[in-house]
Design an enzyme around this catalytic site. Sequence first.
Site, PDB file in Angstrom:
ATOM      1  NE  ARG A  52     -78.529  88.899   5.279  1.00  0.00           N
ATOM      2  CZ  ARG A  52     -77.216  89.118   5.396  1.00  0.00           C
ATOM      3  NH1 ARG A  52     -76.780  90.032   6.250  1.00  0.00           N
ATOM      4  NH2 ARG A  52     -76.341  88.430   4.687  1.00  0.00           N
ATOM      5  NE  ARG A 101     -87.341  96.947 -19.261  1.00  0.00           N
ATOM      6  CZ  ARG A 101     -87.738  98.227 -19.224  1.00  0.00           C
ATOM      7  NH1 ARG A 101     -88.675  98.657 -20.061  1.00  0.00           N
ATOM      8  NH2 ARG A 101     -87.208  99.068 -18.364  1.00  0.00           N
ATOM      9  CE  LYS A 151     -75.950  89.538   1.375  1.00  0.00           C
ATOM     10  NZ  LYS A 151     -75.038  90.670   1.219  1.00  0.00           N
ATOM     11  CD  GLU A 183     -74.547  98.770   4.857  1.00  0.00           C
ATOM     12  OE1 GLU A 183     -74.420  97.682   5.426  1.00  0.00           O
ATOM     13  OE2 GLU A 183     -75.557  99.065   4.186  1.00  0.00           O
TER      14      GLU A 183
HETATM   15  N1  PDD Z   1     -71.925  91.483   1.602  1.00  0.00           N
HETATM   16  N2  PDD Z   1     -73.396  95.430   4.424  1.00  0.00           N
HETATM   17  C1  PDD Z   1     -73.490  95.230   3.101  1.00  0.00           C
HETATM   18  C2  PDD Z   1     -73.895  96.361   2.227  1.00  0.00           C
HETATM   19  C3  PDD Z   1     -73.191  93.961   2.556  1.00  0.00           C
HETATM   20  O1  PDD Z   1     -73.284  93.766   1.229  1.00  0.00           O
HETATM   21  C4  PDD Z   1     -72.764  92.921   3.419  1.00  0.00           C
HETATM   22  C5  PDD Z   1     -72.445  91.540   2.905  1.00  0.00           C
HETATM   23  C6  PDD Z   1     -72.671  93.185   4.807  1.00  0.00           C
HETATM   24  C7  PDD Z   1     -72.256  92.131   5.800  1.00  0.00           C
HETATM   25  O2  PDD Z   1     -73.249  91.152   5.963  1.00  0.00           O
HETATM   26  P1  PDD Z   1     -72.874  89.648   6.374  1.00  0.00           P
HETATM   27  O3  PDD Z   1     -72.070  89.738   7.616  1.00  0.00           O
HETATM   28  O4  PDD Z   1     -74.176  89.010   6.602  1.00  0.00           O
HETATM   29  O5  PDD Z   1     -72.082  89.051   5.236  1.00  0.00           O
HETATM   30  C8  PDD Z   1     -73.004  94.446   5.266  1.00  0.00           C
HETATM   31  C9  PDD Z   1     -71.660  90.187   0.991  1.00  0.00           C
HETATM   32  C10 PDD Z   1     -70.600  89.411   1.686  1.00  0.00           C
HETATM   33  C11 PDD Z   1     -71.390  90.385  -0.496  1.00  0.00           C
HETATM   34  O6  PDD Z   1     -72.098  91.191  -1.067  1.00  0.00           O
HETATM   35  O7  PDD Z   1     -70.536  89.711  -1.062  1.00  0.00           O
END
Ligand code: PDD
Length: 287
Positions: A52, A101, A151, A183
Amino acid sequence: MTRTVYVNGEYLPETEAKVSIFDRAFLMADGVYEVTSVLGGKLIDFDGHAKRLQRSLTELEMPAPCTMDVLLEIHRKLVKINEIDEGMVYLQVTRGAPDDRDFVFPDPETTKPTLVLFTQNKPGLADSPVAKKGIKVISIEDVRWGRRDIKTVQLLYPSMGKMMAKKAGCDDAWMVEDGFVTEGTSNNAYFIKGNKIVTRALSNDILHGITRAAVLRFAKEAQMEVEERNFTIAEAQEADEAFITSASTFVMPVVEIDGVALGDGTPGARALRLREIYLDESRKVAI
Ligand code: PDD
């Protein structure tokens, strides 16, 4: 104990680690991250997180700082040095620090990515007292950008969401867009009705959770039905059970949504069973 952290090729005490004020993540949230859990001193689902990460980098045309094999070595070394039995490894890659910047991306030949990793020690992560009680969530409008599948470190709104939940005496928030749950602020959201697990389908609207992928696979193996589709808060409130998944919470039962208790208001048997299966199976293949 002072943590040893990793910054751009060096293992340093956390108090000595430094990143430039011109770093693109500091000025523009131009960075991506991963959180990988550690159980029994081993990494859970590392391969999924590495894949990912590569996808996030590609989507943002950001160069990878090193190979995924090197990243694995860094993860392992930090876990060892910091003596982590249960906890997490946080990794962040940014587009680096140009000398001023500027909105325009810097030339990747002259501005190298910034790579930072640190561990978080969380004894009792697997045997969490919170999982025995379950969590309460509120719903909030999802006002994030349209590429939630990447992410990125743009976490201000999720952070505000957690604060809204806290002020309401709850633990977390589920985000809603056009009437449907996307989510949780830092996790994927599910409900269970009868033998069926319902969760939003993968798209750019949500993060493609690594824990989600594993849990849905285990659920199918346990003869549970899985339906990936849009759902409303009202539908989830009428469910038998609900839960969230993430690398830091694994499978966490949800016992209340917007003040409405699910079932008898205690964690559901299926969610707890999925947590157990996820922990057992993940430990077997941890590296
Ligand atoms: N967060 N959705 C969002 C918006 C997230 O930030 C996360 C993970 C998940 C779950 O993804 P995974 O199962 O791959 O951890 C879903 C991490 C844990 C964090 O920001 O700390």
